[in-house]
Design a protein around this motif. Structure first.
Motif, PDB file in Angstrom:
ATOM      1  N   VAL A   8       0.835  -1.201   0.000  1.00 56.31           N
ATOM      2  CA  VAL A   8       0.000   0.000   0.000  1.00 56.31           C
ATOM      3  C   VAL A   8       0.872   1.254   0.000  1.00 56.31           C
ATOM      4  CG1 VAL A   8      -1.815   1.224   1.265  1.00 56.31           C
ATOM      5  CG2 VAL A   8      -1.729  -1.271   1.319  1.00 56.31           C
ATOM      6  N   PRO A   9       0.583   2.227  -0.864  1.00 55.23           N
ATOM      7  CA  PRO A   9       1.269   3.516  -0.758  1.00 55.23           C
ATOM      8  C   PRO A   9       1.099   4.090   0.651  1.00 55.23           C
ATOM      9  CG  PRO A   9       0.027   3.393  -2.805  1.00 55.23           C
ATOM     10  CD  PRO A   9      -0.374   2.199  -1.994  1.00 55.23           C
ATOM     11  N   SER A  10       2.140   4.713   1.172  1.00 53.02           N
ATOM     12  CA  SER A  10       2.115   5.108   2.583  1.00 53.02           C
ATOM     13  C   SER A  10       0.993   6.074   2.921  1.00 53.02           C
ATOM     14  CB  SER A  10       3.460   5.713   2.988  1.00 53.02           C
ATOM     15  OG  SER A  10       3.742   6.888   2.240  1.00 53.02           O
ATOM     16  N   VAL A  11       0.577   6.909   1.962  1.00 57.07           N
ATOM     17  CA  VAL A  11      -0.469   7.889   2.243  1.00 57.07           C
ATOM     18  C   VAL A  11      -1.874   7.352   1.970  1.00 57.07           C
ATOM     19  CG1 VAL A  11       1.105   9.773   1.727  1.00 57.07           C
ATOM     20  CG2 VAL A  11      -0.410   8.919  -0.066  1.00 57.07           C
ATOM     21  N   ASN A  12      -1.974   6.135   1.447  1.00 56.25           N
ATOM     22  CA  ASN A  12      -3.273   5.587   1.050  1.00 56.25           C
ATOM     23  C   ASN A  12      -4.061   5.149   2.278  1.00 56.25           C
ATOM     24  OD1 ASN A  12      -5.326   3.653   0.144  1.00 56.25           O
ATOM     25  ND2 ASN A  12      -4.298   3.704  -1.838  1.00 56.25           N
ATOM     26  N   THR A  13      -5.266   5.695   2.425  1.00 50.56           N
ATOM     27  CA  THR A  13      -6.127   5.341   3.561  1.00 50.56           C
ATOM     28  C   THR A  13      -7.455   4.753   3.110  1.00 50.56           C
ATOM     29  OG1 THR A  13      -6.957   7.628   3.632  1.00 50.56           O
ATOM     30  CG2 THR A  13      -5.114   7.076   5.092  1.00 50.56           C
ATOM     31  N   VAL A  14      -7.548   4.375   1.832  1.00 49.06           N
ATOM     32  CA  VAL A  14      -8.809   3.885   1.271  1.00 49.06           C
ATOM     33  C   VAL A  14      -8.779   2.404   0.920  1.00 49.06           C
ATOM     34  CG1 VAL A  14     -10.368   4.066  -0.729  1.00 49.06           C
ATOM     35  CG2 VAL A  14      -9.600   6.122   0.447  1.00 49.06           C
ATOM     36  N   VAL A  15      -7.692   1.928   0.303  1.00 44.44           N
ATOM     37  CA  VAL A  15      -7.717   0.565  -0.219  1.00 44.44           C
ATOM     38  C   VAL A  15      -7.897  -0.476   0.887  1.00 44.44           C
ATOM     39  CG1 VAL A  15      -5.193   0.273  -0.249  1.00 44.44           C
ATOM     40  CG2 VAL A  15      -6.615  -1.075  -1.788  1.00 44.44           C
ATOM     41  N   GLU A  16      -7.279  -0.269   2.034  1.00 41.99           N
ATOM     42  CA  GLU A  16      -7.445  -1.251   3.104  1.00 41.99           C
ATOM     43  C   GLU A  16      -8.888  -1.308   3.610  1.00 41.99           C
ATOM     44  OE1 GLU A  16      -3.203  -1.102   5.375  1.00 41.99           O
ATOM     45  OE2 GLU A  16      -4.098   0.786   4.692  1.00 41.99           O
ATOM     46  N   PRO A  17      -9.508  -0.171   3.957  1.00 39.34           N
ATOM     47  CA  PRO A  17     -10.916  -0.244   4.366  1.00 39.34           C
ATOM     48  C   PRO A  17     -11.830  -0.841   3.305  1.00 39.34           C
ATOM     49  CG  PRO A  17      -9.995   1.862   5.019  1.00 39.34           C
ATOM     50  CD  PRO A  17      -8.965   1.185   4.161  1.00 39.34           C
ATOM     51  N   GLU A  18     -11.583  -0.555   2.026  1.00 40.32           N
ATOM     52  CA  GLU A  18     -12.443  -1.138   0.990  1.00 40.32           C
ATOM     53  C   GLU A  18     -12.242  -2.654   0.922  1.00 40.32           C
ATOM     54  OE1 GLU A  18     -14.190   2.217  -1.721  1.00 40.32           O
ATOM     55  OE2 GLU A  18     -12.543   1.193  -2.742  1.00 40.32           O
ATOM     56  N   PHE A  19     -11.030  -3.126   1.096  1.00 36.48           N
ATOM     57  CA  PHE A  19     -10.799  -4.572   1.152  1.00 36.48           C
ATOM     58  C   PHE A  19     -11.446  -5.169   2.389  1.00 36.48           C
ATOM     59  CE2 PHE A  19      -8.218  -4.826  -2.501  1.00 36.48           C
ATOM     60  CZ  PHE A  19      -7.859  -6.146  -2.713  1.00 36.48           C
ATOM     61  N   TRP A  20     -11.222  -4.570   3.545  1.00 33.70           N
ATOM     62  CA  TRP A  20     -11.779  -5.113   4.789  1.00 33.70           C
ATOM     63  C   TRP A  20     -13.303  -5.205   4.706  1.00 33.70           C
ATOM     64  CZ3 TRP A  20      -8.617  -1.084   8.003  1.00 33.70           C
ATOM     65  CH2 TRP A  20      -7.284  -1.487   8.075  1.00 33.70           C
ATOM     66  N   ARG A  21     -13.907  -4.262   4.021  1.00 30.02           N
ATOM     67  CA  ARG A  21     -15.370  -4.248   3.900  1.00 30.02           C
ATOM     68  C   ARG A  21     -15.901  -5.489   3.191  1.00 30.02           C
ATOM     69  NH1 ARG A  21     -18.735   0.313   0.410  1.00 30.02           N
ATOM     70  NH2 ARG A  21     -20.643  -0.915   0.146  1.00 30.02           N
ATOM     71  N   LEU A  22     -15.150  -5.989   2.206  1.00 30.77           N
ATOM     72  CA  LEU A  22     -15.674  -7.046   1.341  1.00 30.77           C
ATOM     73  C   LEU A  22     -15.034  -8.410   1.546  1.00 30.77           C
ATOM     74  CD1 LEU A  22     -16.027  -5.225  -2.100  1.00 30.77           C
ATOM     75  CD2 LEU A  22     -17.692  -5.406  -0.247  1.00 30.77           C
ATOM     76  N   VAL A  23     -13.890  -8.467   2.205  1.00 30.90           N
ATOM     77  CA  VAL A  23     -13.192  -9.740   2.309  1.00 30.90           C
ATOM     78  C   VAL A  23     -14.049 -10.754   3.078  1.00 30.90           C
ATOM     79  CG1 VAL A  23     -11.959  -9.191   4.465  1.00 30.90           C
ATOM     80  CG2 VAL A  23     -10.938 -10.752   2.804  1.00 30.90           C
ATOM     81  N   PRO A  24     -14.129 -11.990   2.600  1.00 31.19           N
ATOM     82  CA  PRO A  24     -14.957 -12.988   3.297  1.00 31.19           C
ATOM     83  C   PRO A  24     -14.361 -13.358   4.654  1.00 31.19           C
ATOM     84  CG  PRO A  24     -13.697 -14.011   1.526  1.00 31.19           C
ATOM     85  CD  PRO A  24     -13.493 -12.541   1.386  1.00 31.19           C
ATOM     86  N   GLY A  25     -15.190 -13.955   5.483  1.00 29.30           N
ATOM     87  CA  GLY A  25     -14.752 -14.329   6.821  1.00 29.30           C
ATOM     88  C   GLY A  25     -13.712 -15.429   6.841  1.00 29.30           C
ATOM     89  N   THR A  26     -13.445 -16.019   5.690  1.00 31.23           N
ATOM     90  CA  THR A  26     -12.435 -17.075   5.584  1.00 31.23           C
ATOM     91  C   THR A  26     -11.051 -16.516   5.276  1.00 31.23           C
ATOM     92  OG1 THR A  26     -13.001 -17.325   3.246  1.00 31.23           O
ATOM     93  CG2 THR A  26     -14.116 -18.795   4.826  1.00 31.23           C
ATOM     94  N   ALA A  27     -10.913 -15.183   5.289  1.00 31.43           N
ATOM     95  CA  ALA A  27      -9.646 -14.574   4.897  1.00 31.43           C
ATOM     96  C   ALA A  27      -9.318 -13.378   5.792  1.00 31.43           C
ATOM     97  CB  ALA A  27      -9.700 -14.132   3.441  1.00 31.43           C
ATOM     98  N   THR A  28      -8.039 -13.060   5.843  1.00 28.39           N
ATOM     99  CA  THR A  28      -7.557 -11.871   6.545  1.00 28.39           C
ATOM    100  C   THR A  28      -6.659 -11.082   5.609  1.00 28.39           C
ATOM    101  OG1 THR A  28      -5.727 -13.184   7.459  1.00 28.39           O
ATOM    102  CG2 THR A  28      -7.680 -12.893   8.848  1.00 28.39           C
ATOM    103  N   VAL A  29      -6.502  -9.779   5.905  1.00 33.34           N
ATOM    104  CA  VAL A  29      -5.726  -8.880   5.059  1.00 33.34           C
ATOM    105  C   VAL A  29      -4.564  -8.310   5.867  1.00 33.34           C
ATOM    106  CG1 VAL A  29      -5.778  -6.779   3.660  1.00 33.34           C
ATOM    107  CG2 VAL A  29      -7.794  -8.271   3.744  1.00 33.34           C
ATOM    108  N   HIS A  30      -3.373  -8.303   5.271  1.00 31.85           N
ATOM    109  CA  HIS A  30      -2.162  -7.871   5.958  1.00 31.85           C
ATOM    110  C   HIS A  30      -1.376  -6.955   5.033  1.00 31.85           C
ATOM    111  CE1 HIS A  30      -3.216 -11.071   8.735  1.00 31.85           C
ATOM    112  NE2 HIS A  30      -3.470 -11.772   7.640  1.00 31.85           N
ATOM    113  N   SER A  31      -0.937  -5.809   5.550  1.00 27.88           N
ATOM    114  CA  SER A  31      -0.380  -4.762   4.696  1.00 27.88           C
ATOM    115  C   SER A  31       1.069  -4.431   5.038  1.00 27.88           C
ATOM    116  CB  SER A  31      -1.202  -3.478   4.828  1.00 27.88           C
ATOM    117  OG  SER A  31      -2.547  -3.697   4.488  1.00 27.88           O
ATOM    118  N   ALA A  32       1.786  -3.977   4.021  1.00 27.37           N
ATOM    119  CA  ALA A  32       3.073  -3.320   4.171  1.00 27.37           C
ATOM    120  C   ALA A  32       2.996  -2.030   3.358  1.00 27.37           C
ATOM    121  CB  ALA A  32       4.211  -4.199   3.671  1.00 27.37           C
ATOM    122  N   ARG A  33       3.648  -0.970   3.825  1.00 27.80           N
ATOM    123  CA  ARG A  33       3.504   0.337   3.195  1.00 27.80           C
ATOM    124  C   ARG A  33       4.766   0.730   2.446  1.00 27.80           C
ATOM    125  NH1 ARG A  33      -1.313   1.433   5.284  1.00 27.80           N
ATOM    126  NH2 ARG A  33      -1.654   3.435   4.265  1.00 27.80           N
TER     127      ARG A  33
END
Length: 239
Positions: A8-33
């Motif tokens: 994720v670009p360091s200033v990006n504050t949108v892509v993670e929330p949009e992913f978290w909103r839709l990701v199924p309960g069988t998955a988790t999301v982990h980021s590096a900036r």
């Protein structure tokens, strides 16, 4: 449990929330900036210097797929640059890789798109590079409108209603067969289906294409909020 890595670009504050909103309960999301600051060609290229390090870091979490979630930095060096970036992050993360620009090209091709109306928060120089990238995939940009945002962190301040107003103020021409909303720091999920209903065209955004690409690789059902991409995925599943 499936694990998704996001670069994720360091200033990006949108892509993670949009992913978290839709990701199924069988998955988790982990980021590096990856450090960035301005919305221009030079900064987009400079951010690429952080890609290998970020991919190595998120890959240490044993992710099942890693997505380079930035549109501009993945198209700025053209189709060959996107392919090299894809290979670099896959190797560094030791996982299958996706880039946003590659995912966008894949999404547009899946919809049979050939002539896109492009809407971005970018200045013209980035729009020009994006048009060139799309052209190498056989996709013509029939119009390109940029908001001219210079500070990349401010892209996230564009509301869904402001984005809708921006499109409505300069609607896609008759020859357009798809609307493309570019930039992973641009919140788009609330406007995809309303724009499709208003203009009778499929709508693809950077985040919808990236999410759909991750979902296809991990066997997810693509959520209806993604509009035509969800419909295309459902149709493909039946064939």
């Amino acid at each position: 449990m499936q694990r998704v890595g996001l670069l994720v670009p360091s200033v990006n504050t949108v892509v993670e929330p949009e992913f978290w909103r839709l990701v199924p309960g069988t998955a988790t999301v982990h980021s590096a900036r990856m450090r960035n600051s301005t919305c221009d060609v030079d900064d987009s290229r400079q951010m690429l210097a952080h890609a290998e390090r970020a991919a190595d870091e998120v890959g240490s979490a044993l992710v099942d797929v890693v997505a380079f979630a930035c549109t501009a930095s993945s198209f700025v060096d053209g189709r060959d640059g996107e392919a090299a970036l894809h290979d670099l992050i896959s190797s560094a993360a030791n996982a299958p890789a996706i880039t946003t620009s590659g995912a966008v090209a894949e999404a547009l091709k899946s919809l049979g798109s050939r002539r896109v109306a492009l809407y971005t928060p970018y200045p013209d120089e980035l729009n020009d590079h994006e048009e060139e990238f799309l052209a190498t995939h056989g996709i013509e940009t029939v119009c390109a409108y940029g908001m001219g945002v210079s500070a990349a962190v401010e892209i996230a301040d564009v509301t869904s209603s402001e984005l809708r107003d921006f499109v409505d103020a300069q609607p896609p021409p008759a020859e357009a067969d798809t609307i493309f909303l570019s930039c992973t720091n641009l919140a788009t999920f609330e406007v995809i289906r309303p724009l499709e209903a208003a203009y009778g065209l499929p709508v693809v955004s950077s985040n919808s294409a990236t999410f759909a690409a991750v979902g296809r690789r991990l066997g997810w059902e693509i959520p209806p909020v993604l509009g035509a991409l969800a419909g295309r995925a459902a149709a493909a599943a039946l064939t």
